[in-house]
Design a protein around this motif. Structure first.
Motif, short mmCIF file in Angstrom:
data_model
loop_
_atom_site.label_atom_id
_atom_site.label_comp_id
_atom_site.label_asym_id
_atom_site.label_seq_id
_atom_site.Cartn_x
_atom_site.Cartn_y
_atom_site.Cartn_z
N TYR A 134 31.92 42.93 -7.04
CA TYR A 134 32.36 43.95 -6.08
C TYR A 134 33.83 44.32 -6.26
O TYR A 134 34.67 43.44 -6.47
CB TYR A 134 32.26 43.42 -4.64
CG TYR A 134 30.87 43.29 -4.06
CD1 TYR A 134 29.89 44.25 -4.25
CD2 TYR A 134 30.57 42.19 -3.25
CE1 TYR A 134 28.64 44.11 -3.66
CE2 TYR A 134 29.32 42.04 -2.66
CZ TYR A 134 28.36 43.01 -2.87
OH TYR A 134 27.13 42.88 -2.29
N VAL A 176 36.02 45.93 -3.52
CA VAL A 176 35.96 46.36 -2.12
C VAL A 176 37.30 46.98 -1.73
O VAL A 176 38.35 46.34 -1.85
CB VAL A 176 35.64 45.18 -1.17
CG1 VAL A 176 35.67 45.64 0.28
CG2 VAL A 176 34.27 44.60 -1.49
N GLN A 222 25.37 39.86 -2.84
CA GLN A 222 26.09 39.50 -4.06
C GLN A 222 25.40 38.33 -4.74
O GLN A 222 25.21 38.32 -5.96
CB GLN A 222 27.54 39.13 -3.72
CG GLN A 222 28.34 38.71 -4.94
CD GLN A 222 29.82 38.70 -4.66
OE1 GLN A 222 30.25 38.20 -3.62
NE2 GLN A 222 30.61 39.24 -5.56
N HIS A 239 38.03 38.61 4.49
CA HIS A 239 36.71 38.06 4.79
C HIS A 239 35.86 37.91 3.54
O HIS A 239 35.09 36.98 3.40
CB HIS A 239 36.02 38.99 5.80
CG HIS A 239 34.75 38.48 6.34
ND1 HIS A 239 34.70 37.62 7.41
CD2 HIS A 239 33.47 38.67 5.95
CE1 HIS A 239 33.44 37.33 7.65
NE2 HIS A 239 32.67 37.95 6.77
N VAL A 240 35.98 38.87 2.62
CA VAL A 240 35.04 38.88 1.49
C VAL A 240 35.63 38.63 0.11
O VAL A 240 34.92 38.19 -0.79
CB VAL A 240 34.25 40.21 1.43
CG1 VAL A 240 33.35 40.38 2.61
CG2 VAL A 240 35.19 41.41 1.30
N GLU A 281 27.88 39.99 1.22
CA GLU A 281 28.02 38.66 0.60
C GLU A 281 26.66 38.10 0.18
O GLU A 281 26.50 37.57 -0.91
CB GLU A 281 28.71 37.70 1.57
CG GLU A 281 30.21 37.93 1.62
CD GLU A 281 30.95 36.83 2.34
OE1 GLU A 281 30.49 36.43 3.44
OE2 GLU A 281 31.97 36.37 1.83
N LEU A 331 29.45 43.08 6.37
CA LEU A 331 30.19 42.28 5.38
C LEU A 331 29.38 41.05 4.97
O LEU A 331 29.34 40.68 3.80
CB LEU A 331 31.55 41.87 5.94
CG LEU A 331 32.55 43.03 6.13
CD1 LEU A 331 33.81 42.54 6.84
CD2 LEU A 331 32.91 43.68 4.80
N ASN A 332 28.74 40.43 5.95
CA ASN A 332 27.90 39.27 5.62
C ASN A 332 26.74 39.68 4.72
O ASN A 332 26.38 38.96 3.79
CB ASN A 332 27.34 38.62 6.90
CG ASN A 332 28.43 37.89 7.65
OD1 ASN A 332 29.43 37.50 7.07
ND2 ASN A 332 28.25 37.71 8.95
N THR A 341 34.56 39.09 -6.16
CA THR A 341 34.86 40.21 -5.26
C THR A 341 36.36 40.43 -5.29
O THR A 341 37.13 39.51 -4.99
CB THR A 341 34.43 39.92 -3.82
OG1 THR A 341 33.02 39.72 -3.81
CG2 THR A 341 34.78 41.07 -2.89
#
Ligand SMILES: Nc1ncnc2c1ncn2[C@@H]1O[C@H](COP(=O)(O)OP(=O)(O)OP(=O)(O)O)[C@@H](O)[C@H]1O
Ligand code: SF4
Ligand SMILES: [Mg+2]
Length: 363
Positions: free
Chosen positions: A234, A236, A227, A246-247, A224, A220-221, A68
């Motif tokens: 990703y 983002v 993914q 966060h990601v 993830e 967002l979770n 990501t």
């Protein structure tokens, strides 16, 4: 996914760490010296080009398979234009974009269409990106049909139900319309629509900025989780550093059409080197009072210049507290590796880090 027919070719490798400084790294996306300049037209029939908006102006970056990559920067710095150029929704003015080893420049017709299926976009504004007259089923099937993935009947129904379940929505959503959902649920539909054509790369442009803070983390979770489930890569895009932290494993910071800093996420937050990144991070409050008291606060002077007339030399020199005479306003700094894949576009990154050059010392 339980349906064994739903294979996602070329993307089932587990996430790998990718060092962009390593030419042998397994990159899915390789962008080199990308430029997207929009002509500014004048005249009654807009037949005179009086200048250009340098929306993206010489960006190079790599996104590893399964990685990501977070792209951040202020409004208007060129993030969306870069994302759209990757998907060929904007035509690059120059530079190259290689996807899975294939140069996309000059690609058209069927090969471009096939390549496009493998890259999908998730948008910020689900109200305008999801046609309100189409049911969720029709929205999801549309892309599948365009790419010959709609087998029809029970097989498609089952696939759609599984897709909805993957994004946390009930099968009953299929018969409903976008306005019947909350913002967070609509973004789940937007994500399902992107995944319906089994992409390898998802460009998520501000995927949570329109959502309530409490819902942001859920989406967002979900990204993830997906993914891992779908073996996705990703890109983002966000203006909010907290979102990409966060990601994203790697983060690139953009300013006025150019990348000013790029590194692994932890390094960027713990030891930002570019003055612009330091200023961005210094504006983010820290929850612990002791750390908050010690937080460096960097106030930038001046307004963000227009991308139609970017400053000479270092594009950040009109606002940089560390700028030095002559070199900063005459020579554009290259994005250079200062160690371990940490890349910075600043002539004086090391001197600033080591305190040899202090703010406003070049006045
Ligand atoms: N089709 C277009 N024609 C002319 N100028 C454009 C076009 N699309 C974008 N621009 C300009 O290019 C610059 C970069 O725009 P872009 O939308 O890529 O920025 P962004 O970083 O995504 O901003 P935001 O955070 O507000 O979404 C802006 O000055 C914008 O006005
Ligand atoms: S090159 Fe000069 S103006 Fe640009 S960020 Fe570095 S010190 Fe500031
Ligand atoms: Mg944008």
């Amino acid at each position: 996914m339980t349906d064994s027919s739903r294979t996602i070719t070329g993307s089932e490798t587990s996430p790998v760490g990718t060092d962009p400084s390593d030419p042998a790294a397994d990159s899915l996306l390789e962008i080199d010296d990308l430029r997207v300049h929009f002509p500014i037209k004048r005249g009654i029939v807009l037949d005179r080009t009086v200048g250009h908006v340098y929306a993206v102006d010489g960006v190079s970056l790599r996104v590893g398979r399964g990685e990501t990559y977070g792209l951040v920067g202020e409004s208007g710095c060129g993030k969306s234009t870069l994302g759209k150029a990757v998907l060929r929704l904007e035509r690059p003015t120059g530079g190259s974009i290689r996807f899975d080893g294939t140069d996309m420049a000059g690609m058209s017709g069927e090969p471009l269409r096939r390549m496009r299926r493998r890259m999908q976009m998730v948008f910020q504004d689900t109200l305008s990106s999801l046609d309100p007259r189409q049911s969720v089923e029709s929205l999801l099937v549309e892309g599948m049909r365009a790419h010959g993935l709609d087998k029809g009947g029970e097989s498609t129904e089952r696939e759609l139900r599984e897709l909805l379940s993957s994004v946390g929505l009930p099968s009953s959503a299929l018969r409903k319309y976008p306005h019947e959902f909350s913002g967070g649920q609509r973004q789940r539909i937007g994500i399902a629509r992107a995944l319906a054509v089994r992409p390898d790369l998802v460009v998520a442009d501000e995927p949570v900025s329109a959502l309530d803070v409490s819902v942001q983390a859920q989406v967002l979770n979900l990204l993830e989780d997906l993914q891992e489930e779908f073996g996705l890569t990703y890109l983002v895009i966000a203006h909010d550093l907290a979102v990409v932290r966060h990601v994203a494993r790697r983060i690139g910071v953009m300013y006025l059409g150019g990348l000013v800093e790029e590194s692994d996420s932890d390094v960027l937050y713990e030891q930002p080197l570019h003055p612009y990144t330091r200023a961005l991070l210094s504006a983010v409050p820290v929850p612990e009072p002791e750390v908050e008291d010690r937080r460096e606060r960097i106030l930038l002077s001046g307004d963000l210049p227009s991308p139609a007339s970017p400053p000479t030399g270092c594009r950040f020199h009109t606002r940089c507290p560390w700028r030095q005479p002559t070199r900063c306003d005459s020579e554009r700094p290259e994005l250079r590796d200062v160690g371990g894949g940490h890349r910075v576009a600043c002539h004086y990154a090391e001197e600033i880090r080591d305190g040899i050059i202090t703010p406003n010392s070049g006045e």
